[in-house]
Design a protein around this motif. Structure first.
Motif, PDB file in Angstrom:
ATOM      1  N   ARG A   1      17.684   1.050  24.113  1.00 42.59           N
ATOM      2  CA  ARG A   1      18.633   0.206  23.383  1.00 42.59           C
ATOM      3  C   ARG A   1      19.974   0.108  24.107  1.00 42.59           C
ATOM      4  NH1 ARG A   1      19.406   3.156  19.333  1.00 42.59           N
ATOM      5  NH2 ARG A   1      21.545   3.708  19.767  1.00 42.59           N
TER       6      ARG A   1
ATOM      7  N   GLU B   1      21.751  -3.275  25.742  1.00 43.10           N
ATOM      8  CA  GLU B   1      23.072  -3.747  25.316  1.00 43.10           C
ATOM      9  C   GLU B   1      24.038  -3.920  26.484  1.00 43.10           C
ATOM     10  OE1 GLU B   1      24.189  -0.729  22.517  1.00 43.10           O
ATOM     11  OE2 GLU B   1      22.923  -1.563  20.927  1.00 43.10           O
ATOM     12  N   ARG B   2      23.635  -3.525  27.675  1.00 35.22           N
ATOM     13  CA  ARG B   2      24.509  -3.565  28.853  1.00 35.22           C
ATOM     14  C   ARG B   2      24.069  -4.653  29.817  1.00 35.22           C
ATOM     15  NH1 ARG B   2      26.411   2.031  28.851  1.00 35.22           N
ATOM     16  NH2 ARG B   2      26.914   2.272  26.663  1.00 35.22           N
TER      17      ARG B   2
END
Length: 88
Positions: free
Chosen positions: A18, A22-23
Motif C-alpha cells: 500500500r 501511494e508513492r
C-alpha cells in the motif's frame, strides 16, 4: 520478544504494498513506515518482522531491497535498508 504472528506478517506485507502504491513509481520506503502503519504505537517491536515481510516480498519478486541505492541480497541485510518496487 516473541516472533510476529503470520497475521502480523501479512499485515506488514499489505502495508508495504500500500505504501509503495501511494508513492511515485521510483520511490522507496523504510521498513519502519510499514511497522508504524500496523502498530499500536509500539512500532519498534515490529521492525524485524517488517524486514522479514520485505524479504518475503523480495523473494516473491514483488519488491527490491536496497542499501545506498544498490539492490542487495535480502539474506545479507545488515543496517538500514529501503524497499522499492521491482525494476526490470
Amino acid at each position: 520478544m516473541a516472533p510476529a504472528s503470520a497475521d502480523t506478517g501479512q499485515l506488514l506485507e499489505a502495508a508495504i504494498r500500500r505504501l509503495l502504491d501511494e508513492r511515485a513509481p521510483e520511490a522507496t520506503i523504510c521498513p519502519s513506515e510499514a511497522a508504524r502503519a500496523v502498530s499500536d504505537g509500539q512500532w519498534r517491536n515490529l521492525m524485524e518482522a517488517s524486514r522479514d515481510a520485505a524479504r518475503r516480498l523480495a523473494a516473491a519478486g514483488e519488491v527490491e531491497i536496497t542499501q545506498g541505492g544498490t539492490v542487495i541480497d535480502p539474506s545479507t541485510i545488515k543496517g538500514p535498508i529501503r524497499i522499492r518496487r521491482r525494476r526490470d
